[in-house]
Design an enzyme around this catalytic site. Structure first.
Site, mmCIF file in Angstrom:
data_model
loop_
_atom_site.group_PDB
_atom_site.id
_atom_site.type_symbol
_atom_site.label_atom_id
_atom_site.label_comp_id
_atom_site.label_asym_id
_atom_site.label_seq_id
_atom_site.Cartn_x
_atom_site.Cartn_y
_atom_site.Cartn_z
ATOM 1 N N GLN A 37 6.592 81.837 67.907
ATOM 2 C CA GLN A 37 7.863 81.302 68.397
ATOM 3 C C GLN A 37 8.004 79.797 68.203
ATOM 4 O OE1 GLN A 37 7.371 83.755 72.228
ATOM 5 N NE2 GLN A 37 9.585 83.655 71.977
ATOM 6 N N HIS A 61 11.074 88.510 56.424
ATOM 7 C CA HIS A 61 11.321 88.129 55.027
ATOM 8 C C HIS A 61 11.931 89.289 54.245
ATOM 9 C CE1 HIS A 61 8.146 84.714 55.391
ATOM 10 N NE2 HIS A 61 9.322 84.351 55.845
ATOM 11 N N ASP A 113 9.858 80.799 60.346
ATOM 12 C CA ASP A 113 9.169 80.093 59.252
ATOM 13 C C ASP A 113 8.840 78.649 59.636
ATOM 14 O OD1 ASP A 113 9.407 82.364 57.780
ATOM 15 O OD2 ASP A 113 10.749 81.539 56.252
ATOM 16 N N ARG A 169 0.038 77.000 78.636
ATOM 17 C CA ARG A 169 -0.242 78.337 78.109
ATOM 18 C C ARG A 169 0.331 78.440 76.702
ATOM 19 N NH1 ARG A 169 2.704 84.069 78.986
ATOM 20 N NH2 ARG A 169 1.275 85.162 77.619
ATOM 21 N N HIS A 222 -0.077 87.441 71.275
ATOM 22 C CA HIS A 222 1.307 87.358 71.734
ATOM 23 C C HIS A 222 2.207 87.895 70.607
ATOM 24 C CE1 HIS A 222 4.021 85.222 74.799
ATOM 25 N NE2 HIS A 222 4.826 85.865 73.989
ATOM 26 N N ASN A 251 -0.250 89.863 75.727
ATOM 27 C CA ASN A 251 0.977 89.518 76.426
ATOM 28 C C ASN A 251 1.986 90.666 76.377
ATOM 29 O OD1 ASN A 251 2.926 87.406 77.571
ATOM 30 N ND2 ASN A 251 4.050 88.175 75.802
ATOM 31 N N GLU A 252 2.375 91.173 77.518
ATOM 32 C CA GLU A 252 3.488 92.123 77.662
ATOM 33 C C GLU A 252 3.320 93.433 76.898
ATOM 34 O OE1 GLU A 252 7.266 90.236 77.002
ATOM 35 O OE2 GLU A 252 7.078 89.033 78.810
ATOM 36 N N ASN A 268 4.467 88.370 84.123
ATOM 37 C CA ASN A 268 5.705 87.788 83.604
ATOM 38 C C ASN A 268 6.866 88.424 84.347
ATOM 39 O OD1 ASN A 268 4.114 86.491 81.750
ATOM 40 N ND2 ASN A 268 4.991 87.452 79.947
ATOM 41 N N TYR A 313 11.290 88.055 84.902
ATOM 42 C CA TYR A 313 12.559 87.370 84.638
ATOM 43 C C TYR A 313 13.707 87.872 85.503
ATOM 44 C CZ TYR A 313 10.378 85.174 80.618
ATOM 45 O OH TYR A 313 9.553 84.420 79.827
ATOM 46 N N GLU A 330 4.778 83.786 83.138
ATOM 47 C CA GLU A 330 6.102 83.449 82.598
ATOM 48 C C GLU A 330 7.156 83.693 83.665
ATOM 49 O OE1 GLU A 330 7.342 85.339 78.907
ATOM 50 O OE2 GLU A 330 5.366 85.027 78.017
#
Ligand SMILES: *[C@@H]1O[C@H](CO)[C@@H](O)[C@H](O)[C@H]1NC(C)=O
Ligand SMILES: *[C@@H]1O[C@H](CO)[C@@H](O)[C@H](O)[C@H]1NC(C)=O
Ligand SMILES: *[C@@H]1O[C@H](CO)[C@@H](O)[C@H](O)[C@H]1NC(C)=O
Length: 520
Positions: free
Chosen positions: A52, A72, A85, A110, A155, A199-200, A340, A342, A414
């Site tokens: 990310q 791509h 990219d 993190r 991740h 992660n997740e 995590n 949200y 998170e």
């Protein structure tokens, strides 16, 4: 949690004070001025992930991961036809990233490792020196500034070669992930004391294997997702045991998994079972095998999928069972509950889509789970539908973990809010204040919370939402090749929370003064 003078100040009658001292739960630690103390030992930080933010997708010997490869070949995978990219270009700008962390005054950062930057063949036969150097530089820069690295091994950016070999569907992934983890502990474990394995898992297995939302987009619901779940849990456990047995005695760190949770609240008393199903099928399927008293998948999931599979004429359950040895291997394989969170949702049962006994449908995770859910529009306080504001759900999930998983220590890895850009992010400020306050409620009620992490340090490539959804405390200008980062109002507010260890609901920063840090 240590109670402080603020609580007393809030009430005039001595009898009320005495009442509140015994019943922290009811009084919640608010002062007359709307400020609350954070526990002195609560770690505060911010997070990112390799694909990310790093960019440099093919620099210095890095090979392709599944996002490089898939995007791509399918340039409009993300809603804005963007990719990672270059992203925030942190491969080249990591020193600025550490400066930002110093500006905020965080205790930890993190971030995640790019598997193919370190091991371009996917295996540990060949170590990419440039990749090792990049993470060494980042880790050393953090430690020099008294910021603890909290490092995620995985991740989401699976090496493309391993994906061609089946990725999480190939049970050899347990060995491959274990080898990778071991090599990483050798490289960085002398300095990294907080490790996150995966992660997740729900997002990986359900969005990527059960659906087509996330790469590899296999879209094989009710089948691939469950195979992924089993292999992922075993691979996580392998990394845990490798660390626990071979490295912990010398390196003395901790290692845990991070599970993404949504709190599902029953629509009414007749939907308690539906909400429980939702919570179990979303995240209980990962939490229960590790944190429950006896391990294994939640009984409701095992029974439901087995029954539906039988009705569908299959010789065995689509959810591959865990053997007694595997149950034991996974059980307890996490020092903390990495959480995590949200948002929340309202869950209910819709009789016409609840084909519990029906054989009309093929394999389907949603049909197995058998619930419907929605987020009331009044929870929306900004532009995004994803981070709908329901801070009470955060307290509820923390209470659930406290009560059902024997008050396992929680590291909130998170929590954050999506906007569509802009520096004066009052909605994000409202969100952080509400959610941190909800976390403090849970602490007052007895939850054992070690750390809290804001997602994200800066704007980044938000998977299928590209650069449209921004979570950054710092805004990144992705139109400018130098990727300048600018603190948002939320960065000023978070800094003040960290500096004062106080959540002040009314603090108004002066954004004309640049954020700075003390020189060493
Ligand atoms: C996923 O599979 C379903 C059928 O199970 C199909 O209707 C849908 O179009 C597929 N989605 C994608 C993106 O391939
Ligand atoms: C219940 O399910 C039916 C059939 O899928 C659907 O048409 C209806 O909108 C659903 N009702 C609710 C309240 O979700
Ligand atoms: C980048 O450019 C796009 C298109 O011109 C624009 O909509 C967007 O606001 C710009 N972003 C920033 C951070 O300046």
């Amino acid at each position: 949690m240590v109670m402080d003078g603020h609580i007393n100040a809030a009430f005039n009658l001595p009898i009320t004070v005495a009442f509140c001292l015994t019943l922290v739960v009811v009084c919640g630690g608010y002062s007359r001025h709307g400020s609350r103390r954070l526990p002195d030992d609560l770690l505060l930080g911010a997070a990112t992930a390799s694909y990310q933010i790093e960019g440099a997708w093919d620099a210095d010997g890095k090979s392709e991961n599944i996002f490089d490869y898939a995007i791509h070949n399918q340039p409009c995978y993300a809603i804005d036809c963007s990719n990672g990219d270059v992203a925030a270009n942190s491969y080249y700008l990591y020193k600025r990233d550490v400066e930002m962390l110093r500006e905020l005054g965080v205790n930890f950062y993190r971030f995640s490792l790019s598997w193919t930057r370190l091991f371009p063949t996917s295996f540990t036969d060949k170590i990419n020196k440039a990749g090792v150097e990049y993470y060494n530089n980042l880790i050393d820069e953090l430690l020099k500034n008294n910021i603890q690295p909290v490092v995620t091994l995985f991740h989401w950016d699976m090496p493309q070669k391993l994906q061609q070999l089946g990725g999480w569907l190939n049970n050899n992934i347990v060995d491959w992930f274990g080898d990778y983890a071991e090599a990483v502990f050798v490289l960085f474990g002398d300095r990294v004391k907080y490790w996150i394995t995966v992660n997740e898992p729900f997002q990986i297995c359900e969005f990527g294997y059960g659906n087509a939302i996330l790469i590899p987009a296999l879209n094989l619901t009710g089948e691939a997702d469950y195979i992924c779940t089993k292999n992922l849990l075993l691979a996580h456990a392998r990394a845990y045991h490798v660390y626990d047995e071979l490295f912990r005695p010398k390196q003395d760190g901790i290692i845990f998994i991070t599970i993404s949770t949504e709190w599902f609240e029953p629509a009414d008393n007749s939907n308690i079972e539906a909400a429980n199903d939702a919570n179990q099928f979303w995240w209980g399927i990962y939490a229960h095998p590790i944190f429950s008293k006896h391990g294994d998948y939640p009984r409701i999931i095992k029974e439901r999928v087995a029954l539906k599979s039988r009705v569908q004429g299959l010789p065995r359950s689509r959810l591959p069972e865990l053997s007694p040895d595997e149950i034991k291997y996974i059980h307890g394989s996490s020092d903390l509950f990495g959480l995590n969170h949200y948002s929340s949702a309202i869950a209910y049962r819709n009789a016409s889509t609840y084909y519990y006994y029906s054989s009309f449908t093929g394999p389907s995770h949603d049909a197995d789970a058998g619930y419907m859910s929605y987020k009331p529009p009044e929870w929306k306080i900004g532009e995004s539908d994803r981070t709908m504001y329901a801070p009470w759900g955060f307290s509820k999930i923390l209470a659930y973990i406290r009560n059902v998983y024997n008050n396992v220590p929680v590291f909130i890895t998170e929590n954050g809010f999506a906007s569509h850009g802009g520096l004066v992010d009052d909605d994000r400020v409202t969100y952080y204040r509400g959610y941190i306050s909800a976390m403090l409620d849970a602490i007052d009620e007895g939850s054992y919370i070690i750390g809290y992490t804001a997602w994200s340090l800066m704007d980044n490539f938000e998977w299928w939402n590209g650069y449209r959804e921004n979570y950054g405390l710092y805004e990144v200008d992705f139109n400018d090749t130098s990727r300048p980062r600018t603190p948002r109002k939320s960065a000023y507010v978070y800094k003040e929370i960290i500096r004062t260890r106080t959540l002040d609901m009314n603090y108004e920063p002066d954004m004309s003064i640049p954020l700075t840090f003390d020189l060493l």
